[in-house]
Write an enzyme that holds these catalytic residues in place. Structure first.
Site, short mmCIF file in Angstrom:
data_model
loop_
_atom_site.label_atom_id
_atom_site.label_comp_id
_atom_site.label_asym_id
_atom_site.label_seq_id
_atom_site.Cartn_x
_atom_site.Cartn_y
_atom_site.Cartn_z
N LYS A 19 0.92 -1.26 -0.05
CA LYS A 19 -0.01 -0.14 0.03
C LYS A 19 0.85 1.26 -0.17
CE LYS A 19 -1.23 1.71 4.08
NZ LYS A 19 -0.13 2.20 4.92
N GLU A 54 -2.28 5.23 17.47
CA GLU A 54 -0.73 5.00 17.55
C GLU A 54 -0.13 6.06 18.64
OE1 GLU A 54 0.95 3.27 13.80
OE2 GLU A 54 -0.13 4.87 13.12
N HIS A 68 -6.53 -0.75 6.20
CA HIS A 68 -6.70 -1.52 7.64
C HIS A 68 -7.95 -1.45 8.15
CE1 HIS A 68 -2.44 -1.55 6.98
NE2 HIS A 68 -2.21 -0.59 7.53
C1 BG6 Z 1 1.02 1.22 8.28
C2 BG6 Z 1 0.89 2.65 8.37
O1 BG6 Z 1 0.31 0.53 7.09
O2 BG6 Z 1 0.72 0.62 9.40
C3 BG6 Z 1 1.57 3.48 9.10
O3 BG6 Z 1 1.46 3.40 6.91
C4 BG6 Z 1 1.34 2.88 10.50
O4 BG6 Z 1 1.42 4.93 9.31
C5 BG6 Z 1 1.55 1.30 10.43
O5 BG6 Z 1 2.35 3.44 11.54
C6 BG6 Z 1 1.05 0.53 11.78
O6 BG6 Z 1 1.38 -0.83 11.81
P1 BG6 Z 1 1.39 -1.50 12.98
O7 BG6 Z 1 1.12 -2.88 12.60
O8 BG6 Z 1 2.48 -1.26 14.04
O9 BG6 Z 1 -0.02 -1.26 13.87
#
Ligand code: BG6
Length: 534
Positions: free
Chosen positions: A196, A264, A288
């Site tokens: 993506k 996050e 997501h």
């Molecule tokens: C990615 C995004 O797809 O997912 C990021 O581009 C994000 O911005 C990340 O930080 C988060 O992934 P995870 O697995 O740490 O929740």
């Protein structure tokens, strides 16, 4: 015509077989890590194959892809002659590349480092220096692949992983076609793995799909949404469709609303170039969060296969209905300076590489409904943000109140709504919240929770999402990869929101380390609800 022949490349090794095999060393020198590191959940081993990564010097490759390849090797899930080829604009020899991978593995792999596994993997590493417009480099890639077919026995089976900015997708796939790398010889396979963001809006996604499908057959293309590789996300399907007790109440008759949160605590780090102009909604809601929504809301698929899953997910995405007044039912925010984990952090506009006048969203919340019999009238609230109070992803299915209570109203004053919370990360598991009598002589009812934690119920730790997904690509198993129709349907949901936001001024501000802008709380308060504070 399809070039996919997964059944010839998949070798099923059962636990019993692995134990019976018992050896640590095979005649050809292959170290068999299955002997001491058995994996009951994924007893599938990729057949002869190689992985070519474009954009191998990027963050994703270093932190996720290379360590995942090592972890798979360490778990005995890669074939003995597995080969890893890096392609990038660096003046590296194979040995330099192997050192870079070594460092990434030592720093980021999930499983312990084992010299013998590493040595075996490192022997199959090659590096091709070049830019994406460099025909000579692609010719060199072709010779490398042919050499590996012979020296490592990769059988001509290759997955090309495009871990590059989307503007390079067309060029890379065209080059693969031009240099005869996209088509496999009879009896072998070629696959393309695409990271993506898949487009910027519906139109660009369609253009990209057309370019990719001009070169690859649909079943050769694997679009990565790494959330689908997470155990807890797959568990949504297990929870809903392997059990009898949830499904009867999983509908508008019992559910009040659903909240999907991906919070996050990190800022944008060194990703200004990627993030500015993209924003939170395009970065994670389009993929997501809408995939989480689809898993949560879909009907039972007729089988656990790629076709059946995509069919049901697509129905959900296509039934999405946005509120008429997007000004009231969506919120876009941007983090200002604040405190996080005891440290003072800068606001988005002060981050390095960000245009000080940027209106990019680092927080997004939207409300939507699903226009179908199961969910009519049930709001789904989706929110995500950077620099929020803590890192947590969860899906909360919040139930209506009991239709009648025989208790005095004072007895249930402290009682909230029943809820089933699927904790995607970091504390993987599930919580059920319900009311219970407080011990004592009077009738007083309060919320309690019942928890299932992965860490307590299972001894195995969850593989990283990328381990699962890379293995699936090598096996040709497309269950966990969104189809182009899903990608397009997701853009159809997001485009009107982005278009509306583009007509608005600055996003709402929120201090780093908080739960987002006040406007988001007001958005739910207007509906008589509130966000969870996980
Ligand atoms: C990615 C995004 O797809 O997912 C990021 O581009 C994000 O911005 C990340 O930080 C988060 O992934 P995870 O697995 O740490 O929740």
């Amino acid at each position: 015509m399809s070039t996919e022949r997964p059944e010839e490349t998949v070798r099923e090794v059962t636990q019993a077989e692995a134990e019976k095999a018992g050896e640590t060393q095979r005649p050809n020198g292959w170290v068999n890590p299955l002997r001491d590191q058995r994996d009951r959940r994924l007893p599938r081993i990729a057949g002869p194959s190689g992985l070519v990564i474009f954009g191998v010097t990027g963050d994703l490759s270093r932190k996720k892809l290379m360590p995942a390849v090592y972890d798979l090797a360490n778990r005995g899930l890669l074939p003995p002659g597995f080969s890893l080829v890096g392609f990038a604009r660096r003046d590296w020899a194979d040995q330099d590349f192997a050192e870079v991978v070594h460092e990434a593995v030592r720093e980021h792999s999930r499983t312990p480092f084992r010299e013998e596994v590493w040595q075996q993997l490192a022997e199959g590493m090659r590096f091709i220096p070049g830019t994406f417009d460099d025909d000579e480099a692609f010719e060199q890639l072709r010779s490398s692949v042919e050499e590996l077919n012979v020296t490592r026995g990769t059988g001509g089976n290759y997955a090309f992983y495009l871990s590059v900015p989307p503007k390079f997708f067309p060029q890379v796939v065209q080059q693969l076609k031009k240099h005869g790398l996209a088509k496999a010889a009879e009896g072998s396979w070629r696959r393309a793995v695409i990271e993506k963001p898949f487009g910027h809006d519906l139109e660009s996604a369609r253009e990209l799909n057309a370019i990719v499908h001009d070169v690859f057959e649909p079943d050769q293309v694997f679009r990565i949404d790494h959330y689908l590789g997470k155990e807890t996300v797959q568990n949504i399907l297990a929870l809903r469709f392997a059990n009898q007790m949830y499904e009867p109440i999983w509908n508008r008759s019992y559910v009040d609303h659903v909240q999907i949160t991906m919070a996050e605590d990190i800022g944008i780090g060194g990703r200004a170039g990627y993030y500015d102009g993209i924003g939170a909604a395009r970065d994670v809601i389009q993929n997501h969060l809408l995939q989480l929504l689809a898993f949560t809301a879909m009907e039972e698929p007729i089988a656990f296969d790629a076709e059946a899953l995509a069919t049901e997910k697509l129905k959900v995405l296509k039934s999405a209905k946005l509120p008429e007044d997007l000004g009231v039912h969506t919120v876009r925010g941007q983090y200002a300076a604040g405190w996080q984990g005891g440290e003072k952090v800068v606001g988005y506009l002060e981050e390095e590489g960000i245009d000080p006048g940027s209106t990019t969203d680092t927080y997004a919340a939207i409300k939507m409904e699903l226009d179908n019999r199961r969910w009519a009238g049930v709001p789904f609230y989706l929110r995500t943000g950077k620099r929020l109070a803590r890192r947590v992803t969860e899906i909360a299915v919040v139930f209506q109140r009991a239709p009648h209570s025989p208790f005095d109203s004072t007895a249930t004053e402290e009682l909230g709504e029943n809820a089933i919370v699927i904790r995607v990360q970091p504390d993987e598991g599930m919580t059920v919240r319900f009311g219970s009598k407080v011990p004592g002589t009077s009738m007083e009812i309060r919320d309690v929770t019942m928890d299932f934690a992965y860490g307590e119920s299972f001894t195995e730790s969850s593989p990283e999402a990328y381990e699962r997904l890379i293995l699936d690509v090598l096996l040709g198993d497309a269950n966990l990869f969104p189809r182009p129709e899903e990608v397009e349907a997701s853009w159809k949901i997001l485009d009107p929101i982005e278009e509306f936001w583009a007509t608005q001024g600055k996003p709402a501000q929120y201090a780093a380390g908080t739960w987002g802008p006040e406007e988001a709380d007001e958005m739910l308060a207007r509906d008589g609800r509130s966000w969870r504070r996980p």
